[in-house]
Write a protein that holds these residues in place. Structure first.
Motif, mmCIF file in Angstrom:
data_model
loop_
_atom_site.group_PDB
_atom_site.id
_atom_site.type_symbol
_atom_site.label_atom_id
_atom_site.label_comp_id
_atom_site.label_asym_id
_atom_site.label_seq_id
_atom_site.Cartn_x
_atom_site.Cartn_y
_atom_site.Cartn_z
ATOM 1 N N ALA B 52 0.840 -1.209 0.000
ATOM 2 C CA ALA B 52 0.000 0.000 0.000
ATOM 3 C C ALA B 52 0.868 1.249 0.000
ATOM 4 O O ALA B 52 0.611 2.215 -0.721
ATOM 5 N N ILE B 53 1.935 1.209 0.796
ATOM 6 C CA ILE B 53 2.808 2.382 0.895
ATOM 7 C C ILE B 53 3.513 2.644 -0.429
ATOM 8 O O ILE B 53 3.656 3.774 -0.861
ATOM 9 N N ARG B 54 3.903 1.546 -1.113
ATOM 10 C CA ARG B 54 4.578 1.729 -2.403
ATOM 11 C C ARG B 54 3.621 2.389 -3.397
ATOM 12 O O ARG B 54 3.971 3.344 -4.089
ATOM 13 N N THR B 55 2.373 1.869 -3.429
ATOM 14 C CA THR B 55 1.389 2.461 -4.332
ATOM 15 C C THR B 55 1.167 3.930 -3.995
ATOM 16 O O THR B 55 1.170 4.805 -4.875
ATOM 17 N N LEU B 56 0.992 4.189 -2.686
ATOM 18 C CA LEU B 56 0.795 5.580 -2.247
ATOM 19 C C LEU B 56 1.984 6.444 -2.658
ATOM 20 O O LEU B 56 1.830 7.549 -3.188
ATOM 21 N N GLY B 57 3.176 5.901 -2.427
ATOM 22 C CA GLY B 57 4.395 6.640 -2.744
ATOM 23 C C GLY B 57 4.455 6.947 -4.232
ATOM 24 O O GLY B 57 4.720 8.079 -4.626
ATOM 25 N N ASP B 58 4.165 5.923 -5.057
ATOM 26 C CA ASP B 58 4.189 6.133 -6.512
ATOM 27 C C ASP B 58 3.211 7.213 -6.927
ATOM 28 O O ASP B 58 3.511 8.084 -7.736
ATOM 29 N N SER B 59 1.985 7.140 -6.339
ATOM 30 C CA SER B 59 0.986 8.122 -6.773
ATOM 31 C C SER B 59 1.363 9.518 -6.298
ATOM 32 O O SER B 59 1.138 10.501 -7.000
ATOM 33 N N PHE B 60 2.003 9.620 -5.140
ATOM 34 C CA PHE B 60 2.437 10.953 -4.688
ATOM 35 C C PHE B 60 3.552 11.495 -5.575
ATOM 36 O O PHE B 60 3.584 12.671 -5.901
ATOM 37 N N ALA B 270 6.054 11.631 5.046
ATOM 38 C CA ALA B 270 5.273 10.950 6.079
ATOM 39 C C ALA B 270 5.124 9.459 5.797
ATOM 40 O O ALA B 270 4.917 8.662 6.707
ATOM 41 N N LEU B 271 5.258 9.106 4.508
ATOM 42 C CA LEU B 271 5.098 7.694 4.153
ATOM 43 C C LEU B 271 6.186 6.823 4.758
ATOM 44 O O LEU B 271 6.095 5.602 4.730
ATOM 45 N N GLN B 272 7.215 7.429 5.309
ATOM 46 C CA GLN B 272 8.260 6.647 5.962
ATOM 47 C C GLN B 272 7.732 5.923 7.190
ATOM 48 O O GLN B 272 8.424 5.118 7.792
ATOM 49 N N PHE B 273 6.474 6.215 7.542
ATOM 50 C CA PHE B 273 5.904 5.508 8.699
ATOM 51 C C PHE B 273 5.856 4.001 8.458
ATOM 52 O O PHE B 273 5.777 3.222 9.372
#
Lengths: 106, 345
Positions: B52-60, B270-273
């Protein structure tokens, strides 16, 4: 002293002389049909110093009226021609044609 | 399955009762099964979280790129809307700014009305000259009419002379010939005169035709043309106002875009969480294993299950911290997501 002429569309051109000033009244439509009367009215008193064109009873102007005014201005000199008593519709046409920079309009 | 070989044999010896030992072994098996399940679920949670974080990161990241592109579009739009012409090499640029367009259109309209007035004045002057010419032709016409009268009178005179010559008889014979010649001359004069009159008539109708054409040129209804001019003129300030508003809005949008860029980059930070969450989950599994070990009285969990699923590094760390006081082995002390403080264990 006065001079009067009627055009075929029912407009009247009337000129009166007071001192050295000729006042020309154009009643109704000031269009091409007025040209003999207008020219004659302006010329009928020979050489005068000032011309006042009274448009108080003029309802309409077409471009030939602008032309007649410009020819009068050219012949009499810009400072010797005044246009007075313009109705709002007439004044609008004169202003859009930028005549306020060519004539004294009252 | 190695967990089922009861390492509790050493401890089982302390129990005098065999049934008690069997119950303890069963409990240990349950605890170890639960621990395995917990470890598997922990790994699943970390995998889901990482995905999920990777997807979020990519979209950001994509959002950041789009925001940058949007800002450059806004900047060029702002440039074209800006009323300053210099500074950007706009003089050699063929692009016309709205301000220039407004100025040019105003100029064209002024020229148009000036031309209209000039053409009318010249046309009226032409009409005056045509009127003068018509008057002159009328004069010529009158002269021709006078000549006609003269030739008519001459004709009558010649006829009378012929009659008188006849009265004179033989003596008037010569005179009769002269009178006849005079009559012929008067008739020829009349013929020429009529031709001149016809020519003048044609010239007059030509002049009237010219006057009609020039009159048409001179007398235009101004309302349509001037109303159009008035409309365009009143449109120009609103166009200019629109330009100003649009420039303001684009500038505002540009500021908003900058804020979006800042927010997006904060979100990426923040995604580093994920790291912290992952470590926390790992730590939770470890704690559960310790609890299990304590409950069954067996060895610490590091020696128990082989730690399947954890990387060798993690296993080492786990072994190093085995037996630590629980609070001291907390992998994440951090309570917020401020960048640069992530502690990897």
């Amino acid at each position: 002293m006065s001079h009067r002429s009627e055009s075929q569309t029912g407009s009247h051109v009337r000129a009166t002389l007071a001192g050295t000033t000729v006042t020309v009244h154009v009643q109704g439509r000031f269009d091409f049909n007025c040209h003999p009367g207008f020219r004659h009215a302006c010329a009928s008193f020979g050489r005068v110093r000032e011309y006042v064109v009274d448009l108080g009873t003029t309802e309409y102007l077409d471009s030939s009226a602008l032309g007649m005014l410009l020819v009068l201005r050219e012949e009499a000199g810009a400072e010797h021609v005044r246009v007075v008593n313009c109705q709002p519709a007439v004044r609008r046409i004169l202003e859009i044609a930028n005549f306020q920079s060519l004539f004294t309009i009252e | 399955m190695s967990g089922l070989q009861p390492s509790s044999t050493t401890t089982a010896a302390t129990f005098p009762d065999d049934r008690e030992a069997a119950t303890s072994a069963a409990a240990t098996a349950v605890v170890e099964a639960e621990l395995r399940a917990l470890r598997t679920q922990g790994q699943q949670a970390r995998a889901i979280l990482a995905d999920a974080i990777r997807t979020l990161g990519d979209s950001f990241v994509a959002m950041q790129a789009d925001t940058t592109a949007q800002r450059s579009i806004m900047d060029s739009l702002l440039n074209s809307l800006s009323d300053t012409k210099g500074g950007l090499g706009r003089s050699e640029d063929s692009a016309v700014t709205i301000r220039q367009f407004v100025d040019d259109t105003g100029g064209v309209l002024r020229q148009f009305t000036d031309m209209l007035a000039t053409v009318s004045a010249q046309s009226m002057k032409t009409v005056y000259r045509i009127d003068d010419m018509a008057v002159q032709l009328d004069e010529v016409f009158k002269l021709v009419a006078s000549i006609n009268e003269i030739s008519q009178e001459t004709f009558i005179l010649a006829v009378n002379a012929t009659i008188e010559a006849a009265h004179a008889g033989h003596a008037g014979r010569t005179f009769a010939v002269i009178a006849s010649n005079v009559r012929d001359l008067s008739q020829r004069t009349k013929k020429f005169n009529d031709q001149i009159g016809a020519q003048i008539g044609r010239a007059q109708s030509t002049i009237n035709e010219v006057r009609r054409i020039v009159a048409e040129m001179a007398s235009r209804d101004l309302n349509v043309a001037l109303t159009g001019k008035e409309r365009v003129q009143s449109m120009l300030p609103s166009l200019e106002a629109f330009r100003a508003t649009a420039a303001d809005s684009v500038a505002n949008a540009s500021v908003v875009g900058e804020r979006i860029a800042t927010s997006t980059s904060a979100a990426v930070t923040a995604l580093q969480f994920e790291d912290m969450m992952s470590q926390l989950i790992g730590s939770m599994v470890k704690r559960a294993e310790r609890i299990g070990a304590a409950a069954s009285g067996g060895p610490p969990p590091s020696q128990m299950g082989g730690g399947e699923g954890f990387s060798p590094g993690e296993r080492e760390v786990r072994q190093a911290s085995a037996g630590d006081v629980l609070s001291a082995s907390d992998p994440v002390h951090q309570l917020d997501m401020s960048p640069g403080d992530v502690e990897l264990f």
